[in-house]
Enzyme design. Structure first.
Site, short mmCIF file in Angstrom:
data_model
loop_
_atom_site.label_atom_id
_atom_site.label_comp_id
_atom_site.label_asym_id
_atom_site.label_seq_id
_atom_site.Cartn_x
_atom_site.Cartn_y
_atom_site.Cartn_z
N LYS A 53 -58.96 -5.00 32.03
CA LYS A 53 -59.94 -4.95 33.13
C LYS A 53 -61.01 -3.89 32.84
CE LYS A 53 -56.53 -6.52 36.48
NZ LYS A 53 -55.52 -6.13 37.50
N GLN A 97 -53.20 -0.99 40.59
CA GLN A 97 -52.45 -1.98 39.84
C GLN A 97 -51.04 -2.14 40.40
OE1 GLN A 97 -53.62 -4.06 37.39
NE2 GLN A 97 -51.60 -5.02 37.51
N ASP A 120 -59.82 -6.71 45.34
CA ASP A 120 -58.69 -7.61 45.08
C ASP A 120 -58.46 -8.57 46.25
OD1 ASP A 120 -57.55 -7.28 42.58
OD2 ASP A 120 -56.35 -5.54 43.16
#
Ligand code: NDP
Length: 290
Positions: A53, A97, A120
């Protein structure tokens, strides 16, 4: 029959190029799009995800604020880090994460992120906005699946989509998005409580596997000509490879002989998830400008 490959690597790169152009345009106005990427602990798979990412962000001309916290970080310490990132005007998106270490309540952490920085789309407010079709981010993996279907003109309106897996990050949001009028699909959501899984999967015009079990979808479970989307990313031990494992999806590759459209693993949904994350970050930065 040979299936059309839904090439997420190529489409993902195309989207990343367009994000790069938008990032350059916004930089001219004094804003450098920035995503804070928080990793707690040293789980190798998570480390590999955040590294890809961060690399993709940099390549797109955006900033990646990498925060690596030790495994023994407490929930309160992590909440303080999130509070700082929420206040930081230079940070447009925040990603923690998953999974976080077991002593940390992940729901509490997600709920602490400002919804306008929740790229997200995991925060309860973001999820509510998505279901109610209000402005906001769309979750990266489902958003990536929709982009792939659109790019390859897979007929979705009126189609029967069967999704195997009801997780909060894939199955549930994807089902919600597909029933929007703009997609107009009829959706069946399957899970471990589903009786006779094959009965349902065989009816799918579009079959989505988001289970996390290698090759669980076999050719005899798929209708001839269906579009098969494999979200699964599984590491299977393989001593013959330098890494000691190979990556495979939830769908037996033999399914490709039977279906009309097929996503490879790797190179299908995975690269789309990263591309849509970048798209959400640039949107977050553009909203700030507005
Ligand atoms: P979860 O473990 O959260 O959910 C798995 C789902 O599959 C659950 O709903 C579970 O049902 C269902 N399931 C498990 N076994 C069966 C079975 N035998 N029959 C029917 N349903 C079953 O996984 P995620 O959604 O987080 O991830 C799924 C896969 O997708 C993983 O391989 C993950 O690595 C991958 N992934 C890939 C992404 C990408 O970018 N390509 C992004 C996110 C995930 P129940 O709810 O009843 O337990």
């Amino acid at each position: 029959m040979s299936a059309t490959i839904l090439d997420g690597k190529t489409l993902g790169l195309k989207i990343r190029e367009s994000v790069k152009v938008r990032a350059a345009a916004i930089k001219d106005k004094g804003i450098i799009p920035c995503l804070a990427v928080v990793l707690v602990g040293e789980d190798p798979a998570s480390l590999s995800y955040v590294t890809s990412k961060e690399k993709a962000l940099t390549e797109a001309g955006m900033e990646s604020l990498d925060l690596r916290l030790p495994e023994n970080t407490s929930e309160e310490q992590l909440l303080l880090v999130i509070a700082d990132l929420n206040k930081n005007d230079k940070v447009h998106g925040i990603l923690v994460q998953s999974p976080v270490p077991k002593h940390i309540n992940e729901e509490r952490i997600i709920a602490a992120i400002l919804p306008e920085k929740d790229v997200d789309c995991f925060h309860p407010v973001s999820v509510g906005n998505m279901i109610l079709e209000r402005p906001g981010f769309l979750p990266c993996t489902p958003y990536g699946v929709l982009a792939l279907l659109r790019e390859y003109n897979v007929p979705v309106s009126g189609a029967h989509v069967v999704i195997v897996g009801r997780s909060n990050i894939v199955g549930k949001p994807l089902a919600n998005l597909l029933i929007r009028r703009e997609y107009n699909a009829t959706v069946t959501l399957c899970h471990t409580g589903t009786k006779n899984l094959e009965y349902h999967t065989l009816q799918a015009d579009i079959l989505v596997a988001a289970v996390g079990k290698p090759d669980i979808i076999k050719p005899e479970m798929v209708k001839e000509g269906a579009a098969v989307i494999d979200v699964g990313i599984n590491r299977v031990p393989d001593a013959s490879l330098p890494k000691g494992y190979r990556v495979c999806g939830d769908v037996d590759p033999a399914v490709a002989q039977k279906c009309g459209f097929f996503t490879p693993v790797p190179g299908g949904v995975g690269p789309m998830t990263i591309a849509m994350l970048l798209q959400n970050v640039i949107e977050a930065a553009e909203w700030r400008l507005k």
